[in-house]
Design an enzyme around this catalytic site. Structure first.
Site, PDB file in Angstrom:
ATOM      1  N   SER A  18      34.746 -41.598 -27.545  1.00  0.00           N
ATOM      2  CA  SER A  18      35.771 -41.210 -28.507  1.00  0.00           C
ATOM      3  C   SER A  18      35.115 -40.436 -29.660  1.00  0.00           C
ATOM      4  CB  SER A  18      36.542 -42.444 -28.984  1.00  0.00           C
ATOM      5  OG  SER A  18      37.728 -42.079 -29.626  1.00  0.00           O
ATOM      6  N   ASP A  27      45.456 -40.263 -21.801  1.00  0.00           N
ATOM      7  CA  ASP A  27      44.953 -40.602 -23.131  1.00  0.00           C
ATOM      8  C   ASP A  27      45.763 -39.865 -24.191  1.00  0.00           C
ATOM      9  OD1 ASP A  27      43.477 -41.233 -25.387  1.00  0.00           O
ATOM     10  OD2 ASP A  27      41.547 -40.785 -24.480  1.00  0.00           O
ATOM     11  N   HIS A  56      43.463 -44.227 -23.221  1.00  0.00           N
ATOM     12  CA  HIS A  56      42.255 -44.125 -24.028  1.00  0.00           C
ATOM     13  C   HIS A  56      41.232 -45.196 -23.680  1.00  0.00           C
ATOM     14  CE1 HIS A  56      40.049 -42.500 -27.407  1.00  0.00           C
ATOM     15  NE2 HIS A  56      39.909 -43.711 -27.940  1.00  0.00           N
TER      16      HIS A  56
END
Length: 720
Positions: free
Chosen positions: A570, A656, A691
């Site tokens: 991320s 995501d 995610h």
């Protein structure tokens, strides 16, 4: 064609080559031609075809690791007590706990009745339940395995029981887009109620009497922006109780520990506001606790001090003419929250993070010297007593309050772990100072903490700042020279990468790898200023700190460039992506999940999920030419050069909503077209996840095994 996979045999499979479609972007007089922006359209069959071709290529290029992947999966499985249960937590008339079963992907939520005849501390001593035996009076509240059946993805969002234990509100996401369906269950009958709400954010909060439930919804950018009130059993439309139009702010709702107040929280990255309502009057109007002021953050908790309702308020406002960067603690009468009295002043070396209130004591959570701390503060008849910090005989550790749902209880549930210590659950008894071990995470196969070493080291950044590094390795690997090392980093949002135990990580340590965490600026380990000096126009400190940590570990003889792999996901993917451009010669590999590697494109587009709220973190490149130029100077995607790069494995998820799949897809496509070496470059896309990646513990273990096998192969340990 969108790409050319060009192969005749799997073993000689050529990498997919994405076509180039020039897209012009112009801001502040700067023109950037983006040749891979076309990959953003996931409704385009060519895009899906390209991602699937990359998956085929990745599988082909890692096929030789299939046996190693299987061994690592088996090791994780063999060390895990698959049929297990958590330490029961008392709430009302029941002990609540979760079960896991061998062969099942998800947890099962259960409860059993308390022993009504027990008194004193005995009434708060959790029953010793055995994982493989029947529990008297056990009630299964929710079996996620049943809910997940026939779905490729599953996530449980809300799980909230009314105070009287009669009703359950829960929500599920079966797509991965973090939009949930909220449902209700009568726990007295097992009946699923007719009420159902779609498109919610994950949480749910009951009113004190269990007649109403409050929940949130998100806007088109996936920002929680609205709080609704639902009356159970009502066929009328739900009532909107709060809406936040400013796109910089997220909205959430919860209760105080006392359950006397409902609290709506509105927060940006730098400003917060709370609105409160007595939970006994759920149809009343929420009122502001303290007015919103730009740049001031605060949190609040209800306490009863010397018989008076008061709010405990952590804030970073100006105190005595100085901004309280690391926060201070004050209190005020509930009738006049603006009448603040300072309780704990500001310290440069202590970051106050949270305060929990109970009937007869407070619990303070804070960090000092890059470690979490916890202190107990008794409440006396006249006010506040003498607080004391809990101490642990560990160089590195993480400690925090656990599940403590009751306002009046003689024990405090806490959790303790480290890089080498499996999670321990304690009940602390404030009245006596006893620390009662309730459970230690089982690690099967003869794990011995004495076989492993953890320690703190420090690197020196280019500007002279000392950067903490945490390391862990197997003891018998310490005396034989440099070792392959996995260096993890994050460095954004004031998130702290605290010490934690990992069963899966043992598969690396047992093969002679060292695991290290670079606590770079932009995180929160060393306080608010640590964060402030790694965001917006100081963001590059995050990247150069990581490079300094890597160079330090090489210079100190802990590892070598040939054995060093950088890891980040991320926003940590932004970190390792930037580092790949800055110092590729220091790393053998880059491992990254859902990486934020095209930040400028995303932050320039307010229509994308979560962009506007991110401007406080990165700056607003639309409005500020300097921010635009600064972000462009470090964007991993826009700074790819014709030079050698380390081996790279990038993983992403098609659904995501936080870091769109297109970012790593574009990054890999441009790297493949630009870099000058033949080091492996792999993109792996989960086609039905969000995610957090795949769901289900066995699927997650397979994913870890895939990454670890690639990692071990990259550093020359695949034969171990």
């Amino acid at each position: 064609m969108a790409f050319d996979s060009g192969t005749e045999t799997v073993s000689n499979l050529d990498a997919p080559i994405a076509k180039k479609v020039p897209t012009r972007r112009e801001h502040h007089g700067d023109v950037f031609v983006d040749e891979y922006e076309w990959l953003r359209d996931k409704d385009n069959p060519e895009v899906i075809g390209y991602l699937e071709a990359e998956n085929v290529y990745t599988e082909a290029k890692t096929a030789h690791l299939e046996s190693l992947r299987g061994r690592i999966f088996d090791e994780i499985k063999a060390r895990t007590q698959e049929t297990d249960l958590s330490v029961p937590t008392r709430s009302g008339d029941f002990w609540y706990y979760s079960r896991s079963f061998e062969g099942k992907q998800y947890a099962v939520q259960c409860r059993c009745p308390i022993d009504a005849s027990a008194e004193g501390i005995d009434a708060w001593t959790p029953p010793r339940l055995e994982a493989d035996t029947e529990v008297s009076g056990e009630q299964v509240l929710l079996d996620s395995n049943e809910l997940a059946a026939d779905h490729d993805f599953f996530a449980l969002g809300a799980f909230s029981v009314t105070q009287d234990g009669a009703l359950l509100a829960y929500s599920v996401d079966t797509v991965g887009d973090e939009r949930y369906v909220l449902r209700f269950k009568d726990l007295r009958t097992g009946e699923l109620l007719a009420d159902e709400v779609s498109g919610t954010a994950p949480g749910a909060t009951w009113s004190l009497d269990g007649t109403h439930v409050f929940y949130q919804t998100v806007d088109e950018s996936w920002r929680p922006d609205t709080v609704w009130r639902h009356r159970l059993g009502s066929t009328e439309d739900d009532v909107q109780v709060f809406h936040e139009p400013d796109e910089r702010y997220w909205v959430s709702i919860g209760t105080t520990r006392s359950e006397k107040y409902l609290m709506i929280w509105i927060g940006s990255k730098i400003t917060s506001e709370c609105r409160v309502l007595e939970s006994a009057t759920p149809e009343g109007e929420f009122r502001a606790l303290l007015p919103r002021r730009e740049g001031v953050e605060y949190s609040a908790e209800h306490a009863v001090v010397a018989g008076e309702d008061r709010f405990l308020i952590l804030h970073n406002d100006v105190v005595d003419g100085v901004k309280a960067e690391n926060f201070v603690l004050a209190d005020a009468p509930a009738s006049d929250p603006t009448n603040l009295t300072l309780l704990i002043g500001h310290r440069d070396d202590v970051r106050l993070e949270d305060v929990d209130a109970f009937a007869d004591h407070l619990v303070l959570s804070y960090r000092r010297e890059a470690l979490t701390r916890i202190a107990i503060w008794p409440l006396t008849e006249s006010g506040y007593g003498q607080r004391h910090e809990l101490e642990f005989d560990l160089e590195l550790f993480a400690v925090g309050a656990g599940a403590n749902p009751e306002w009046e209880q003689p024990t405090l549930r806490i959790g303790l772990t480290s890089f080498i210590s499996p999670v321990q659950v304690f009940d602390y008894v404030p009245a006596t100072g006893e620390l009662l071990l309730r459970r230690e995470q089982p690690v099967l196969g003869g794990y011995d903490v004495e076989d492993y070493v953890q320690q703190r080291d420090w690197a020196t950044a280019a500007d002279g700042t000392r950067i903490p590094i945490s390391l862990v390795w197997k003891r018998d690997a310490a005396a034989v020279g440099p070792k392959p090392l996995l260096l993890y980093g994050y460095g954004s949002y004031e998130a702290s990468m605290d010490p934690s135990f990992s069963v899966a990580r043992l598969s690396l340590l047992e093969r002679g790898m060292v695991f290290a965490v670079a606590h770079v600026r932009g995180g929160g380990e060393m306080g608010r200023l640590w964060y402030d000096n790694g965001k917006t126009l100081t963001k590059k400190n995050t990247f150069t700190d990581f490079v300094s940590c890597a160079q330090h570990l090489i210079d100190a003889g802990v590892t070598t460039a040939e054995g060093l792999v950088a890891d980040g996901g991320s926003a940590g993917g932004l970190l390792v992506g930037a580092v790949a451009n800055l110092a590729p010669e220091l790393f053998a590999g880059i491992l990254t999940n859902v990486p934020f590697v095209d930040p400028l494109t995303s932050i320039l587009d307010p229509s994308l999920p979560l962009t506007v709220i991110e401007w406080d973190e990165w700056g607003n490149p639309l409005a500020d030419k300097d921010v635009y130029a600064y972000m462009k100077s470090y964007s991993p995607y826009e700074n790819i050069e014709a030079k050698p790069y380390p081996a790279i494995l990038a993983s992403t998820s098609l659904n995501d909503t936080r870091v769109l799949y297109v970012e790593p897809a574009k990054w890999v496509a441009k790297l493949r077209a630009t870099k000058t070496d033949d080091a492996p470059l792999l993109l792996k896309t989960e086609m039905s996840a969000g995610h957090g990646g795949v769901s289900g513990r066995y699927e997650k273990w397979k994913e870890v095994a895939f990454e670890f096998a690639w990692l071990l192969d990259t550093v020359g340990l695949a034969d171990r």
